[in-house]
Design an enzyme around this catalytic site. Structure first.
Site: not given
Ligand code: G6Q
Length: 544
Positions: A272-273
């Site tokens: 995600g990040r």
């Molecule tokens: C990032 C994390 C977290 C994630 C969010 C949204 O590395 O895993 O910040 O991006 O919890 O997750 P979703 O994109 O699955 O909704």
């Protein structure tokens, strides 16, 4: 017999660094600069178009050699290769870590489970470009035939912070006739304020969620659908024109009612990040257009290549990562301040907080043993010069050591009288003052009375990096983000931790689920929490 795993603190370079630290810990930057007239030209490194001056750090040539030796002993080179090769280096989730594939040029080959992923990456980019052009040119219209003028990205964490940061950073390149907003918080205020002045007939929602199950995002997405349908006469066919999805989960997207034709995919090997340059960047592409988005990706790629190929002593992310580790583990500094002297980068520190702290906030090594050294420092910051009028006081004269990263651009995107010279004079002056301070003699020579002098003394010896770049272009932004991504990788590789999982975040995703029904139930629920949580729940139920 398998060889015993060498602990980090038992490595020869670590031990040598401990001994070396005792020798250099009290050396003052004043002395280091006085002893070496060329220091400001020697401790610099240029790569992929970014210039890093790291001379104002509490290091000697020996410090750098030992840190580089530590990187070698920890197998950093092999670990970089393993990432670029698509090995499953995110071991707790058994996943490859391939954000570098998101910006690989067409024609490159990067395989995951025997399959080249680069063609898929480019197929999604092409689909995003076609869609963006249609919306930006007005060919894609809303349910009533009106042109789309507002784009709202709904997402949280990695599905929000990158898009928000990139939109703010690249606003100068954005389509000014369109409005871009970002809804992340489950607090209804976020959604209510984002739409309060918008016409649903002109509004497009991008529901961005890798899993398409995240509570906040799904709650906001449902509210958005209700809002849109209410404003558009309740015809559910309207959803197809006003909602698109960015996700890896096609089944859930279709369950929500979004046609998978209007879904932009990515893959489980994108964290995600690390996803702002995947389809999660759809709002960015809509704002700045496909060509600028391509330039952003090219910037990322240039830094990737620099990281992969430059010798470590001339490798920006490696040098920055090693310096962060030097302060964190030897000086025991707990934080790093990131101070961009560029208003467009106002969300950059917030973005970096997730990138750095979610990646390296880990207490066990890859083999599950507790670390006997500190890992990820706390990253924080605000744009300059604003910060100078608030928290810089503590950096200058407080009792803590706070290494700073100053970020500045030679050219401004908004030339206005002498604003830019004044801005740059400030950034140079700050790093100078932090390093050299003001001695009691200097303070007294200014005629300061003895009793006041101690208050006006600046010890100096506060370390900083300065990153100087030509101009804030999409390309430069890509390089800057990749610089920090790989600096984080360098630190995590040496700490021997999994920088790519996030079990702490996952925990948050399940905890609230248990309490929601207890707050909503019509009858008094049986509560089995601790006495504090039980009382808070009872009080809320009574007063709401
Ligand atoms: C990032 C994390 C977290 C994630 C969010 C949204 O590395 O895993 O910040 O991006 O919890 O997750 P979703 O994109 O699955 O909704």
């Amino acid at each position: 017999m398998t060889p015993a795993i060498q602990s980090l603190t038992g490595r020869p370079a670590w031990k040598a660094l401990e001994a070396h630290f005792q020798k250099v810990r009290d050396l003052h930057l004043r002395q280091l600069f006085a002893d070496d007239q060329e220091r400001g030209e020697r401790f610099v490194v240029e790569g992929a178009g970014l210039y890093l001056d790291y001379s104002k750090n509490r290091i000697t040539s020996e410090t750098v050699s030992l840190l580089l030796q530590l990187a070698d002993e920890c197998g950093l080179r092999d670990k970089i290769e393993a990432m670029f090769r698509g090995d499953k280096i995110n071991i707790t989730e058994n996943r490859a870590v391939l954000h570098v594939a998101l910006r690989a040029p067409e024609g490159a080959t990067i395989t995951v489970d025997g399959q080249n992923v680069v063609p898929e990456v480019h197929a999604v980019l092409d689909k995003m470009a076609t869609f963006s052009e249609r919306v930006r040119s007005g060919v894609w219209t809303g349910h009533t035939g009106k042109r789309i003028r507002n784009v709202i990205n709904i997402g949280i964490g990695g599905s929000d912070l990158g898009p928000v940061m990139a939109y703010e950073a690249l606003k100068r390149y954005s389509e000014r006739s369109m409005t871009f907003r970002f809804v992340s918080n489950v607090d209804g205020t976020d959604f209510a304020e984002a739409v309060q002045d918008l016409d649903p007939a002109e509004t497009l929602f991008i529901v961005s969620s890798k899993t398409f199950t995240t509570l906040e995002t799904m709650t906001n997405a449902h509210s958005a659908r209700d809002w849109a349908l209410k404003g558009l006469g309740g015809d559910t066919k309207a959803v197809a024109k006003h909602f698109v999805a960015v996700s890896t989960n096609a089944a859930k997207v279709s369950e929500f009612g979004i046609d998978t034709e209007n879904m932009f995919g990515f893959w489980d090997w994108v964290g995600g990040r690390y996803s702002m340059d995947s389809a999660i960047g759809l709002s960015t592409m809509l704002a700045v257009g496909p060509d600028n988005f391509k330039a952003l990706l090219a910037g990322f790629h240039e830094m990737d290549e620099h990281f992969r190929t430059a010798p470590f002593e001339r490798n920006l992310p490696v040098i920055m990562g090693l310096l962060a580790l030097w302060y964190n583990d030897f000086f025991k500094a707990e934080t790093v301040a990131v101070l961009p002297y560029e208003q467009y980068l106002k969300r950059f520190p917030a973005y970096l907080q997730q990138l750095t702290m979610e990646s390296n906030g880990k207490h066990v090594t890859l083999d599950g043993a507790a670390t006997d050294y500190a890992t990820g420092p706390i990253y924080w910051g605000e744009p300059g010069t604003n910060g100078q009028h608030s928290f810089y006081q503590l950096i200058h004269q407080g009792t803590r050591l706070i290494p700073c990263d100053f970020i500045a651009f030679v050219k401004t995107l908004n030339p206005l009288g002498s604003h830019h010279d004044i801005l740059l004079a400030n950034v140079f002056a700050q790093s100078e003052a932090l390093a050299f301070g003001k001695t009691p003699e200097q303070v007294k020579a200014e005629g300061t009375p003895d009793w006041l002098a101690p208050h006006r003394v600046f010890e100096g010896n506060r370390p900083s990096n300065t990153i100087l770049t030509q101009e804030l272009t999409p390309n430069a932004l890509g390089k800057l983000v990749a610089l920090y991504e790989h600096s984080v990788f360098t630190q995590g590789a040496i700490w021997n931790i999994d920088s790519f999982d996030q079990w702490g975040v996952e925990l948050g995703k399940v905890l609230a689920q248990r309490i929601i029904p207890e707050l909503e139930s019509k009858t008094e629920p049986e509560l089995n929490h601790d006495s504090s949580t039980n009382s808070l729940i009872r009080r809320y139920r009574k007063l709401k």
